[in-house]
Design a protein around this motif. Structure first.
Motif, mmCIF file in Angstrom:
data_model
loop_
_atom_site.group_PDB
_atom_site.id
_atom_site.type_symbol
_atom_site.label_atom_id
_atom_site.label_comp_id
_atom_site.label_asym_id
_atom_site.label_seq_id
_atom_site.Cartn_x
_atom_site.Cartn_y
_atom_site.Cartn_z
ATOM 1 N N ARG A 263 22.748 45.902 50.312
ATOM 2 C CA ARG A 263 23.781 45.759 51.338
ATOM 3 C C ARG A 263 25.072 46.245 50.730
ATOM 4 N NH1 ARG A 263 22.184 43.611 55.727
ATOM 5 N NH2 ARG A 263 20.120 42.762 55.661
ATOM 6 N N PRO A 264 25.991 46.860 51.371
ATOM 7 C CA PRO A 264 26.028 47.064 52.818
ATOM 8 C C PRO A 264 25.138 48.236 53.250
ATOM 9 C CG PRO A 264 27.967 47.965 51.814
ATOM 10 C CD PRO A 264 27.182 47.325 50.724
ATOM 11 N N ARG A 265 24.538 48.083 54.398
ATOM 12 C CA ARG A 265 23.735 49.166 54.937
ATOM 13 C C ARG A 265 24.653 50.222 55.531
ATOM 14 N NH1 ARG A 265 18.569 46.709 55.796
ATOM 15 N NH2 ARG A 265 18.169 45.903 53.709
ATOM 16 N N ARG A 266 24.023 51.194 56.117
ATOM 17 C CA ARG A 266 24.743 52.358 56.610
ATOM 18 C C ARG A 266 25.871 52.009 57.567
ATOM 19 N NH1 ARG A 266 20.979 57.350 57.028
ATOM 20 N NH2 ARG A 266 20.621 56.497 54.977
ATOM 21 N N ASN A 267 25.599 51.127 58.516
ATOM 22 C CA ASN A 267 26.619 50.880 59.540
ATOM 23 C C ASN A 267 27.448 49.641 59.260
ATOM 24 O OD1 ASN A 267 25.578 53.038 60.992
ATOM 25 N ND2 ASN A 267 23.994 51.723 61.867
ATOM 26 N N ASP A 268 27.242 49.040 58.137
ATOM 27 C CA ASP A 268 27.977 47.808 57.861
ATOM 28 C C ASP A 268 29.351 48.132 57.280
ATOM 29 O OD1 ASP A 268 25.055 46.048 56.631
ATOM 30 O OD2 ASP A 268 25.839 46.343 58.657
ATOM 31 N N PRO A 269 30.267 47.180 57.388
ATOM 32 C CA PRO A 269 31.558 47.360 56.716
ATOM 33 C C PRO A 269 31.336 47.434 55.209
ATOM 34 C CG PRO A 269 31.350 45.136 57.564
ATOM 35 C CD PRO A 269 30.231 45.931 58.147
ATOM 36 N N PRO A 270 32.270 48.042 54.493
ATOM 37 C CA PRO A 270 32.055 48.244 53.055
ATOM 38 C C PRO A 270 32.008 46.934 52.299
ATOM 39 C CG PRO A 270 34.279 48.848 53.655
ATOM 40 C CD PRO A 270 33.544 48.615 54.925
ATOM 41 N N LEU A 271 31.527 47.039 51.074
ATOM 42 C CA LEU A 271 31.322 45.876 50.230
ATOM 43 C C LEU A 271 32.640 45.144 49.975
ATOM 44 C CD1 LEU A 271 29.030 44.691 48.523
ATOM 45 C CD2 LEU A 271 29.805 46.123 46.674
ATOM 46 N N THR A 272 32.596 43.834 50.093
ATOM 47 C CA THR A 272 33.804 43.040 49.858
ATOM 48 C C THR A 272 33.973 42.861 48.358
ATOM 49 O OG1 THR A 272 33.144 41.824 51.813
ATOM 50 C CG2 THR A 272 34.966 40.941 50.550
ATOM 51 N N VAL A 273 35.043 43.420 47.813
ATOM 52 C CA VAL A 273 35.245 43.297 46.379
ATOM 53 C C VAL A 273 36.606 42.673 46.116
ATOM 54 C CG1 VAL A 273 33.808 45.247 45.789
ATOM 55 C CG2 VAL A 273 36.219 45.594 46.227
ATOM 56 N N ILE A 274 36.774 42.213 44.891
ATOM 57 C CA ILE A 274 38.062 41.685 44.441
ATOM 58 C C ILE A 274 38.514 42.594 43.311
ATOM 59 C CG2 ILE A 274 39.189 39.719 43.355
ATOM 60 C CD1 ILE A 274 37.274 37.907 44.678
ATOM 61 N N THR A 275 39.756 42.948 43.321
ATOM 62 C CA THR A 275 40.225 43.816 42.245
ATOM 63 C C THR A 275 40.669 42.971 41.075
ATOM 64 O OG1 THR A 275 42.411 43.814 43.196
ATOM 65 C CG2 THR A 275 40.959 45.629 43.785
ATOM 66 N N GLN A 276 40.749 43.607 39.916
ATOM 67 C CA GLN A 276 40.909 42.796 38.727
ATOM 68 C C GLN A 276 42.344 42.388 38.465
ATOM 69 O OE1 GLN A 276 39.873 44.710 35.116
ATOM 70 N NE2 GLN A 276 41.402 46.311 35.361
ATOM 71 N N GLY A 277 43.289 42.969 39.141
ATOM 72 C CA GLY A 277 44.648 42.544 38.798
ATOM 73 C C GLY A 277 45.661 42.853 39.881
ATOM 74 N N SER A 278 45.191 43.043 41.095
ATOM 75 C CA SER A 278 46.194 43.400 42.095
ATOM 76 C C SER A 278 46.119 42.562 43.350
ATOM 77 C CB SER A 278 46.040 44.869 42.465
ATOM 78 O OG SER A 278 44.773 45.069 43.028
ATOM 79 N N MET A 279 45.302 41.524 43.376
ATOM 80 C CA MET A 279 45.230 40.715 44.592
ATOM 81 C C MET A 279 45.962 39.404 44.396
ATOM 82 S SD MET A 279 41.345 41.382 45.786
ATOM 83 C CE MET A 279 41.541 40.612 47.347
ATOM 84 N N THR A 280 46.544 38.914 45.475
ATOM 85 C CA THR A 280 47.254 37.644 45.373
ATOM 86 C C THR A 280 46.320 36.511 45.748
ATOM 87 O OG1 THR A 280 47.953 37.784 47.658
ATOM 88 C CG2 THR A 280 49.432 38.716 46.013
ATOM 89 N N VAL A 281 46.806 35.323 45.478
ATOM 90 C CA VAL A 281 46.035 34.118 45.810
ATOM 91 C C VAL A 281 45.719 34.101 47.301
ATOM 92 C CG1 VAL A 281 46.151 31.611 45.931
ATOM 93 C CG2 VAL A 281 46.906 32.778 43.881
ATOM 94 N N GLU A 282 46.722 34.507 48.094
ATOM 95 C CA GLU A 282 46.545 34.541 49.548
ATOM 96 C C GLU A 282 45.429 35.487 49.951
ATOM 97 O OE1 GLU A 282 50.505 34.356 51.512
ATOM 98 O OE2 GLU A 282 49.741 36.352 52.038
ATOM 99 N N ASP A 283 45.407 36.682 49.335
ATOM 100 C CA ASP A 283 44.365 37.659 49.674
ATOM 101 C C ASP A 283 42.993 37.105 49.368
ATOM 102 O OD1 ASP A 283 46.370 40.342 48.318
ATOM 103 O OD2 ASP A 283 46.327 39.447 50.326
ATOM 104 N N VAL A 284 42.878 36.500 48.192
ATOM 105 C CA VAL A 284 41.561 35.999 47.793
ATOM 106 C C VAL A 284 41.123 34.876 48.724
ATOM 107 C CG1 VAL A 284 40.307 34.831 45.957
ATOM 108 C CG2 VAL A 284 41.821 36.700 45.406
ATOM 109 N N GLU A 285 42.076 34.014 49.072
ATOM 110 C CA GLU A 285 41.697 32.929 49.984
ATOM 111 C C GLU A 285 41.296 33.468 51.342
ATOM 112 O OE1 GLU A 285 45.060 30.367 49.892
ATOM 113 O OE2 GLU A 285 44.207 29.126 48.294
ATOM 114 N N ALA A 286 41.964 34.555 51.780
ATOM 115 C CA ALA A 286 41.586 35.159 53.064
ATOM 116 C C ALA A 286 40.159 35.688 53.012
ATOM 117 C CB ALA A 286 42.559 36.286 53.399
#
Lengths: 191, 805
Positions: free
Chosen positions: B646-669
């Motif tokens: 997964r993700p298959r062809r028509n699915d939204p892209p893989l949900t990833v977390i970046t190693q140093g650019s996301m905020t607490v708010e983004d991760v909680e979202a």
């Protein structure tokens, strides 16, 4: 860490002591006179019908000559008769049986009383809120399964013993309701 | 970097371009500013890149700091990460060994840690043996309570009540102290009215016991119903079911097992005893830190506890270990073999010292005849094997169909009523036939018994020729009228047991199926054995008999046929092989009978496998949709990892977390919007280079803890997973370092890996998820649930039946 270790050693010792208490009745009480017997089964022989003889003798005396009394055949036939008989030494412990049955019945009685208490008395004592319906099938109320599912340490420290017991009981009831929903209502497990 | 060249190259080489476009379209940036240097100095502590010696100790400090409580634990209905648990145990062991050189106390600690496994096995054996003794004695007493009561002490069952008094040879059951209910109420035991009163009391007691059992299960511990072995198999393969092996489940299972067995229902207590023993194991694990905190080590203990459970159920320690190895456990390292044997032995010894059967036997049907068998008798033994296989396949199909109906239709809404109706039917049908009225264990014991001159039961009523009796060695004799009566009564009992067990197994009371299957097989075997015996007696001049079975010889032993039949039926239902043979010959002590038992067990397994692939426990696992990856079957299709990921062809892209650019708010979202149980961490969204994998539960706990305990953490704080914080302007809020919860070594496969290898990796390593890369970039993820759905799809089963995550 030392205190933790001491606590663990203490609880293991307690457990071992409990197990020894459970097991000691069989160890001590095997030897009262009503708990041993020698049982000889003698089949039909010529015109004598079959018979079973019981006598409480020790293991070394457990043979046909000591137990079969009165001997139904005359002296020269005794050996042939005794070859057909089978003698077995058996032991039991009546104390163990009595203790175990009484323990079992008391546990069943206690559980029944607790169930009666939960069904009848508890709803009257507590103010009715969402968690006091122990034995009815729950409706499907899906809680918001987000951060609330993670166990967080409870905020208010329940200080008295009674409040802690109540808290534990509430948690247990909630757990049982969850289990009941899973098994009986949604049939997700243990079909 | 020549991006065009890269794109051209990728179009030529990739087979499904659409999937690759996203990766190939990104700019390929090989600069090293975003990520850690490949040779991380924490590993060696020898390079002076970016700062010097201080960094060499940072890993040590990270390790020594205590993890937050809750990090590293698992949520309910999730799979554990075997690799992580095993490596944590190795780290712990290394730490203890390295510290043991420091002080005497630490040395004692390391020695006690090594011995804690054996001490735990000792406790498990003691507790399991004691509980089994309690169950046996109480079940015997309550079974007899349906028929009468002992005046010399209400706690005695029938056999113990008449222990002291002299019974007659022909009527071994009657003694003055034991009164049946009609004798107690009416004063006499003969006559139609007394019979009806006995019948009525029998049914009333049976209903009372079973109703009590189902109410206790429903009220206190709903997980205590059923056999328990399918769920324990799933737990041992790495699944978490909280509460399944807890204190209340243990108490309720023990109590209600006695009630269910005593109510005369067609069920046994072996499967539930395995569950009881595993509960003991789980509860006692809490005494030792080594096992309490580590889920993989705990499962080793549970394997050993399962062996102890079977050992006390059958009185077969070796058979118990083999049963745990063959049926129940998923991983069985050699160290567990020796410890399981120890636990099984201690449990058997404890049970023997409690002495529930009054004669130092562990099981009710211990037989000790040693008559030889002849090679030509293998033909009827193989016939019994075929019967066992056929019955096993039939039972599994019909039981699963009935359980599915219970799961999906209105039948499942009335569990208490269902138990009531089934018990009523069983009791009403069982009382008139003496072979169904007695408890199933007694029936099996009587069927296994070889008739000698000392026996006076109806089954042994042969026509005796007194002049030719010499000692205990009786020849084959003509059947008397008692035998003929017993034969048709047994045939009726067989039909009743075959059908009623289908509806009984799986009800909401603890139910096992070893004893009912053995009963069906023993009845069939005994019928065949008596038939063969009479055939040999009346036609001893036929060619097949004349060689070895002359007149006056004792050649056919119907008791042996009953044993072989029991083994065949049990093998047909559970598909056990070696453990079955070992249990049977440990039960009987007859090493001469290994070959017939093996022949019957093999034949029954082949016949049953030809009809349906799965044993009863695997069929129940599939029915309930547990995420159990079958370790025995080959995966033989030619799919690739990219077909399953997964993700298959028509699915939204893989949900990833970046190693140093996301905020607490983004991760909680992200956590709130998705329900995945883990997220890959990448260097940046553009490069999609993999850093590691972080679990949802750990993220939630760490963020909540940081918000409460660490100062300055707000919604706009940056979360970083690198070793050193990314450079930011000084006015930004303080940053949250979450490297300690990041798994830096997630397993990856490339998208072209054949699924055979991927399934093998999942099985052998016990993975929960596996990341898929293409040309070094993260492409997707395969979880265990995806693998199971894929296997189900290829086997033309319903892939939506895999329920749990």
């Amino acid at each position: 860490m030392f205190a933790q270790c001491v606590w663990k050693c203490a609880s293991s010792l307690l457990l071992v002591a409990l197990l020894c208490c459970i097991l000691s009745p069989p160890a001590q009480a095997g030897k009262s006179s009503e708990d041993i017997r020698c049982k000889c089964i003698c089949p039909p022989y010529r015109n004598i019908s079959g018979h079973i003889y019981n006598k409480n003798v020790s293991q070394k005396d457990c043979n046909c000559l000591h137990v079969v009394e009165p001997m139904p055949v005359p002296g020269n036939d005794v050996e042939a008769y005794c070859l057909l008989c089978e003698c077995k030494y058996e032991e039991r412990s009546t104390t163990t049986i009595k203790v175990i049955i009484i323990i079992y019945l008391s546990v069943v009685g206690a559980l029944l009383l607790y169930m009666a208490f939960l069904v009848l008395v508890d709803p009257l004592i507590r103010k009715p809120d969402a968690y006091t319906q122990p034995l009815h099938n729950e409706e499907e109320n899906e809680d918001a399964r987000s951060l609330a599912t993670v166990p967080t340490p409870s905020g208010a420290r329940a200080n008295t013993v009674l409040e802690r017991v109540e808290g534990a009981q509430q948690r247990w009831k909630r757990q049982v309701q969850e289990q009941r929903k899973t098994v009986f209502d949604r049939h997700k497990m243990l079909s | 970097m020549d991006q065009k060249g890269y794109r051209r190259g990728s179009y030529q080489s990739s087979t499904s371009d659409e999937d690759m476009v996203e990766i190939a379209g990104t700019s390929l940036d090989f600069s090293m500013t975003d990520d850690d240097p490949p040779l991380d100095q924490e590993m060696g502590g020898f390079s002076t890149y970016n700062g010097g010696g201080m960094n060499g100790t940072s890993k040590m400090m990270d390790f020594l700091e205590e993890p937050l409580p809750g990090v590293g634990t698992y949520e309910d209905f999730n799979t554990i990460d075997w690799v992580r648990e095993k490596s944590r145990d190795r780290d712990r062991h290394r730490e203890i060994t390295s510290r043991s050189k420091e002080s005497t106390w630490a040395l004692i600690h390391s020695v006690s840690d090594a011995f804690s496994g054996w001490l735990l096995m000792l406790f498990i054996g003691l507790l399991a043996g004691s509980l089994a003794g309690l169950i046996d004695i109480s079940a015997h007493w309550m079974t007899d309570l349906k028929e009468g009561v002992c005046l010399a002490g209400f706690w005695f069952n029938h056999e113990h009540c008449c222990w002291k008094s002299n019974t007659t040879f022909t009527d071994r059951d009657k003694c003055p102290e034991w009164k049946s209910w009609s004798q107690l109420i009416l004063g006499h035991g003969e006559g139609a009215f007394a019979y009806i009163l006995n019948y009525f009391m029998y049914v009333i007691w049976a209903l009372l016991f079973s109703l009590l059992a189902v109410l206790l299960v429903k009220g206190f511990a709903p997980y205590a119903c059923g056999s328990g072995i399918p769920e324990i198999k799933t737990i041992l393969s790495g699944f978490i079911i909280r509460g399944y092996l807890g204190k209340w489940t243990l108490i309720i299972k023990t109590i209600t097992l006695v009630l269910a067995v005593s109510s005369g229902l067609s069920l046994g207590k072996e499967g539930p005893l395995v569950h009881v023993a595993c509960c003991c194991g789980n509860i006692l694990c809490h005494l030792f830190t080594k096992y309490r905190k580590n889920e993989a080590k705990r499962r080793e203990v549970l394997s050993a506890a399962a062996a102890a459970g079977v050992s006390v159920a059958f009185g077969a320690p070796i058979g118990g270990v083999l049963f745990s190895l063959e049926e129940v456990s998923y991983y069985f390292p050699l160290k567990t073999l020796w410890r399981s044997f120890f636990a099984a032995l201690v449990a058997a010894f404890t049970l023997r010292s409690i002495n529930p059967f009054g004669n130092s036997r562990l099981v009710l049907f211990y037989v000790e005849f040693h008559m030889p068998w002849h090679l030509l008798e293998l033909i009827p033994f193989i016939l019994l094997g075929i019967f066992g296989g056929l019955w096993g396949a039939f039972f599994i199909r019909s039981n699963i169909a009935w359980c599915r109906r219970r799961k999906t239709t209105k039948l499942g809404k009335y569990p208490v009523l269902e138990v009531f109706v089934v018990t009523a039917i069983t009791a009403i049908l069982a009382f008139p036939n003496e072979y169904t009225r007695m408890s199933t264990s007694e029936l099996i014991s009587e069927l296994f018994n070889d008739c000698g001159i000392l026996d006076s039961s109806k089954l042994c009523e042969y026509v005796n020729d007194f002049n030719s009796t010499k000692g205990d060695d009786l020849p084959d004799r003509a059947a008397g009228p008692g035998v003929y009566t017993a034969m048709w009564q047994l045939a009726l009992a067989l039909i009743m047991k075959v059908f009623i067990t289908i509806f009984t197994f799986g009800m909401k009371v603890p139910s096992g199926l070893f004893i009912p299957s053995m009963a069906v097989g023993a009845i069939a075997g005994r019928l065949l054995g008596v038939g063969m015996e009479q055939l040999a007696f009346y036609h001893h001049d036929w060619i097949i008999f004349s060689g070895w079975c002359s007149q006056g010889a004792d050649c056919i032993t119907p008791g042996l046929y009953a044993m072989v039949g029991a083994a065949a039926c049990l093998g047909g239902v559970t598909r056990m092989t070696v453990s079955l043979v070992v249990i049977m010959f440990e039960l009987t002590g007859g090493l001469e009978y290994i070959v017939p038992l093996m022949a019957a067990a093999m034949t029954s397994k082949w016949v049953a496998d030809a009809i349906g692939r799965e044993g009863i426990y695997d069929a129940h696992i599939r029915l309930n949709g547990y995420p159990f990856l079958e370790a025995k079957e080959e995966f033989s299709h030619k799919t690739l990892a990219m077909d399953v990921m997964r993700p298959r062809r028509n699915d939204p892209p893989l949900t990833v977390i970046t190693q140093g650019s996301m905020t607490v708010e983004d991760v909680e979202a992200i956590i709130n919007e998705t329900t995945y149980s883990g997220y890959p961490v990448v260097v940046s969204r553009e490069s999609q280079r993999l850093v590691g994998f972080v679990l949802r539960r750990d993220l939630i706990i760490s963020i909540e803890n940081a918000r409460k305990k660490q100062d300055g953490i707000v919604s706009t704080s940056i979360i970083y997973f690198t070793d050193h914080s990314p450079p930011l302007p000084p006015s930004s809020p303080s940053m949250l370092k979450l490297r300690s919860i990041l798994d830096l070594s997630p397993f990856t496969v490339t998208d072209q890996t054949p699924m055979e290898i991927v399934v093998d990796i999942f099985r052998k390593l016990g993975l929960r998820q596996c990341l898929v890369t293409h040309n070094g970039k993260l492409l997707g993820i395969i979880t265990k649930k995806d693998v199971l759905k894929h296997i189900a799809q290829l086997a033309n089963q319903d892939p939506d039946s895999i329920l749990f995550n």
